[in-house]
Design a protein around this motif. Structure first.
Motif, PDB file in Angstrom:
ATOM      1  N   HIS A  86       0.873  -1.177   0.000  1.00 59.58           N
ATOM      2  CA  HIS A  86       0.000   0.000   0.000  1.00 59.58           C
ATOM      3  C   HIS A  86       0.905   1.220   0.000  1.00 59.58           C
ATOM      4  O   HIS A  86       1.701   1.416   0.927  1.00 59.58           O
ATOM      5  CB  HIS A  86      -0.905   0.008   1.229  1.00 59.58           C
ATOM      6  N   ARG A 104      -6.050  -0.404   7.802  1.00 57.75           N
ATOM      7  CA  ARG A 104      -4.591  -0.495   7.837  1.00 57.75           C
ATOM      8  C   ARG A 104      -4.158  -0.037   9.218  1.00 57.75           C
ATOM      9  O   ARG A 104      -4.403   1.100   9.609  1.00 57.75           O
ATOM     10  CB  ARG A 104      -4.000   0.389   6.739  1.00 57.75           C
ATOM     11  N   ILE A 109      -2.656  -5.079   7.402  1.00 54.82           N
ATOM     12  CA  ILE A 109      -3.965  -4.780   6.824  1.00 54.82           C
ATOM     13  C   ILE A 109      -4.910  -5.807   7.428  1.00 54.82           C
ATOM     14  O   ILE A 109      -4.711  -7.021   7.274  1.00 54.82           O
ATOM     15  CB  ILE A 109      -3.961  -4.885   5.295  1.00 54.82           C
ATOM     16  N   TYR A 130      -9.045  -1.574  -1.733  1.00 58.98           N
ATOM     17  CA  TYR A 130      -8.051  -0.942  -2.597  1.00 58.98           C
ATOM     18  C   TYR A 130      -8.699   0.101  -3.513  1.00 58.98           C
ATOM     19  O   TYR A 130      -8.102   1.149  -3.787  1.00 58.98           O
ATOM     20  CB  TYR A 130      -7.307  -1.991  -3.425  1.00 58.98           C
ATOM     21  N   GLU A 133      -9.206   3.156  -1.433  1.00 63.06           N
ATOM     22  CA  GLU A 133      -7.935   3.835  -1.220  1.00 63.06           C
ATOM     23  C   GLU A 133      -7.459   4.535  -2.488  1.00 63.06           C
ATOM     24  O   GLU A 133      -6.901   5.640  -2.435  1.00 63.06           O
ATOM     25  CB  GLU A 133      -6.885   2.824  -0.744  1.00 63.06           C
ATOM     26  N   GLN A 186      -1.022   0.687  -4.739  1.00 63.70           N
ATOM     27  CA  GLN A 186      -0.092  -0.173  -4.011  1.00 63.70           C
ATOM     28  C   GLN A 186       1.358   0.336  -4.081  1.00 63.70           C
ATOM     29  O   GLN A 186       2.172  -0.030  -3.239  1.00 63.70           O
ATOM     30  CB  GLN A 186      -0.152  -1.596  -4.572  1.00 63.70           C
TER      31      GLN A 186
END
Length: 244
Positions: A86, A104, A109, A130, A133, A186
């Motif tokens: 991440h 997180r 995670i 994801y 994010e 990521q």
């Protein structure tokens, strides 16, 4: 067959030249990244070189793709203890049935409200996390890069974040839209910025020719280093595309 090499935008492209009675010129890249140019017997080398230069972007993309495919990544099991990236940092996966959502926390995670043996459900929750994010962090990369391209990009492009199988990003000139792969969240911000800068450079140049390369180099002198770093990371990324 003849052996040749051409330097284009700081990249050296080596190729084999095979002449025959064919009428047209063709270029192919094999899985071992070797480049073969097939040309008519009477074709001038200047024309052959010009064709290689025009196809340089495609050649480099194919070589990078085969380079990535040449090493097999260990399939994700989506089990506790696996590592996920991440923003360039490694985190270990923890599954906690007593927690809620995905968070997180420290070096982990944590996927909550699920059992450790439910791999498919763990994967689905990570995909949604994801994406959330990415929607938070990728727009910031566009804001960081836009000022450098203020002469070429008169107005901010529309930003879409999508799962893309074959590319890290894409610029669609007809709708002035920048599409970024959600998997970019990521990697570290400098690598995200490289992808954004690469696509913004396409606002003025539709191909990967010398003018495009010169423009990108002016805006981001170390882009080649960032590109190589992104290519090396590809196999470690969850849900990553085939690299360009």
């Amino acid at each position: 067959m003849e052996q040749h090499a051409i330097e284009i935008g700081g990249e050296l492209i080596r190729f084999q030249l095979r002449r025959s009675q064919r009428k047209t010129m063709g270029i192919s890249v094999s899985p071992d990244q070797a480049v073969l140019v097939s040309a008519p017997d009477k074709a001038d080398f200047a024309d052959i070189e010009s064709r290689v230069r025009k196809k340089a972007g495609w050649i480099l993309d194919k070589q990078a793709e085969f380079s990535t495919r040449s090493v097999e990544a260990t399939p994700r099991q989506f089990k506790p203890g696996e590592t996920f990236l991440h923003l360039g940092q490694q985190y270990r996966l923890r599954v906690d049935p007593d927690r809620v959502g995905v968070v997180r926390e420290g070096s982990r995670i944590i996927v909550g409200a699920i059992q450790p043996n439910e791999a498919d459900r763990i994967r689905n929750r990570l995909v949604r996390w994801y994406m959330k994010e990415a929607r938070q962090h990728l727009p910031a990369a566009l804001e960081r890069c836009l000022p450098v391209f203020r002469k070429e990009v008169e107005r901010k492009p529309k930003l879409l974040i999508r799962p893309i199988k074959m590319r890290w990003g894409s610029y669609i000139s007809a709708t002035h839209t920048l599409i970024l792969n959600r998997s970019l969240v990521q990697v570290s911000p400098p690598l995200i910025d490289y992808v954004v800068a690469h696509e913004l450079a396409h606002v003025g140049y539709g191909d990967h020719g010398p003018a495009f390369t010169a423009n990108l180099t002016e805006k981001m002198p170390d882009w080649r280093t960032r590109k190589r770093a992104l290519e090396k990371l590809g196999l470690e990324l969850f849900d990553a595309p085939i690299l360009r």
